[in-house]
Write an enzyme that holds these catalytic residues in place. Structure first.
Site, PDB file in Angstrom:
ATOM      1  CD  GLU A 127      -2.784  -1.205   2.461  1.00  0.00           C
ATOM      2  OE1 GLU A 127      -2.737  -0.231   3.263  1.00  0.00           O
ATOM      3  OE2 GLU A 127      -3.575  -2.148   2.563  1.00  0.00           O
ATOM      4  N   GLY A 131       5.068  -0.763   2.691  1.00  0.00           N
ATOM      5  CA  GLY A 131       5.886  -1.478   1.716  1.00  0.00           C
ATOM      6  C   GLY A 131       6.646  -2.596   2.397  1.00  0.00           C
ATOM      7  CD  GLU A 363       7.621 -11.660  -5.898  1.00  0.00           C
ATOM      8  OE1 GLU A 363       7.765 -12.651  -5.144  1.00  0.00           O
ATOM      9  OE2 GLU A 363       7.050 -11.712  -7.000  1.00  0.00           O
TER      10      GLU A 363
END
Ligand code: CAA
Length: 379
Positions: A127, A131, A363
């Site tokens: 968001e 993070g 990721e």
């Protein structure tokens, strides 16, 4: 211990390499320039079975394993990192949690069309203000009869706008911190769901990245993935496998840059001989090849561990850390080998360099990988 790929893995590698060379590489630079995702290319991946490599045939997959999936992401990324991440997010971030935590109905309804390449998957965790600290998310989900009503937004969503199915994490119980988060399967046509801003990016430009918005988005209760309150763990476990897909992407980018550098160094003549005859160049190529091989071994090891149902969180974080840094270093060196030509769009190495950077960020940043690894080696 056997380091040899099985016949099946060699066959899948050849099939993906042929597809990447003939159908992905020719338009990679143009799609990058135009920031254009090619749906027909994805459909063809589906026809070849690439969109469901690790999933059993009963769910529309080809019944192979996570190593084969990593090999596919690597081979695509060798020519086009955008194609690599589209497949990686689709498989590891959307397919995996449905396969692992979904009910039989959810697998038939959502995993099967994703595995067959008829629908594209995405994952919504990040968001604007959450993070690296994923547990600080604010998107809320309020119970309303037989639905949950989602409000908030998610950013940096790989496959945003092109995906049909989104795995979304939202807070169902603000008092319970990590245990108050729940995972939902959200369809793109659900009331209150919309796609927001599309990012203009440094690299992986033909893989769309967007915001997704929930404005009183109504999600039926049967679309809760796993159990109420289990969402943070599902998000984390999903990222463990996802990180290995990104490691494979990084290995592919680095290998593509090395291949291009070797060909150029053998062809380019200066001072009356090919530049590869200078140790200043050939030793660079040796270092590039060595780092790539080490990264590949870590990546394949983590994939093997996952396939064999052994713990792999630490190993996939190590693979991404090593491979991401390798991709960045190798692609910078590749541009150096090409000299002035490397800085132009006439050759693919500047694109590889721009694409490599994200593998150190998404990721989980390299700093988060170190956090995960350090917590595990010191516990
Ligand atoms: N597997 C299972 N459970 C896990 C887990 C894992 N890998 N990691 C953590 N957990 C569990 C913990 O055991 C703990 O459970 P209990 O409460 O039962 O003890 C709970 O989750 C909370 O764990 P932590 O206290 O470790 O949580 P934290 O707040 O300190 O955060 C973190 C840990 C590793 C930093 C995590 O927030 C993280 O991974 N951050 C990075 C987020 C990230 O990678 N975002 C990427 C977005 S997706 C993306 O980039 C996709 C794309 O574009 C392609």
């Amino acid at each position: 211990m056997n380091f040899q790929l099985s016949e099946e893995h060699v066959m899948i590698r050849k099939m993906v390499r042929d597809f990447a060379t003939n159908e992905v590489a020719p338009t990679a630079a143009e799609r990058d320039e135009e920031e254009r995702f090619d749906r027909e290319m994805f459909d063809h991946m589906g026809e070849l079975g690439l969109t469901g490599i690790p999933w059993p045939e009963e769910y529309g997959g080809i019944g192979s394993d996570y190593l084969a999936y990593c090999i596919a992401v690597e081979e695509l990324s060798r020519v086009d990192a955008s194609a690599g991440v589209v497949l990686s997010a689709h498989t590891s971030l959307a397919g995996w949690p449905v396969y692992t935590f979904g009910t039989e109905e959810q697998k038939q309804k959502y995993l099967r069309p994703m595995a067959e390449g008829k629908k594209i998957g995405a994952y919504g965790l990040t968001e604007p203000a959450s993070g690296s600290d994923a547990g600080a998310m604010k998107t809320s989900a309020r119970e309303d009869g037989d639905h949950y009503v989602l409000n908030g937004s998610k950013v940096f969503i790989t496959n945003g706008g092109i995906a049909d199915i989104y795995i979304v994490f939202a807070v169902t119980d603000p008092e319970s911190k990590h245990k108050g988060t729940t995972a939902f399967i959200v369809e793109k046509d659900f009331e209150g769901f919309s796609v927001g801003k599309k990012e203009k990016k440094l690299g992986i430009r033909s893989s769309p990245t967007t915001e997704i918005i929930f404005d009183n988005c109504r999600v039926p209760k049967e679309n809760i993935l796993g159990e109420l309150g289990q969402g943070f763990k599902i998000a984390m476990q999903t990222l463990d496998g996802g990180r290995n897909g990104i490691a494979a992407q990084a290995v592919g980018i680095a290998q593509g840059a090395l291949d291009a550098s070797v060909a150029y160094a053998k062809d380019r003549e200066q001072f009356g001989k090919p530049i590869v005859a200078n140790q200043g160049v050939s030793f660079k190529l040796a270092d590039m090849a060595t780092s790539i091989e080490a990264s590949r071994l870590l990546t394949y090891q983590a994939a093997w561990l996952e396939t064999n149902k052994l713990p792999y969180s630490k190993e996939s974080a190590m693979a991404k850390l090593m491979a991401g840094d390798t991709a960045m270093k190798v692609t910078v060196e590749a541009v150096q080998v090409f000299g002035g030509y490397g800085y132009t769009k006439d050759y693919p190495v500047e694109r590889f360099m721009r694409d490599a950077k994200i593998t150190q960020i998404y990721e989980g940043t390299q700093e988060i990988q170190r956090l995960v690894i350090s917590r595990m080696v010191t516990k």
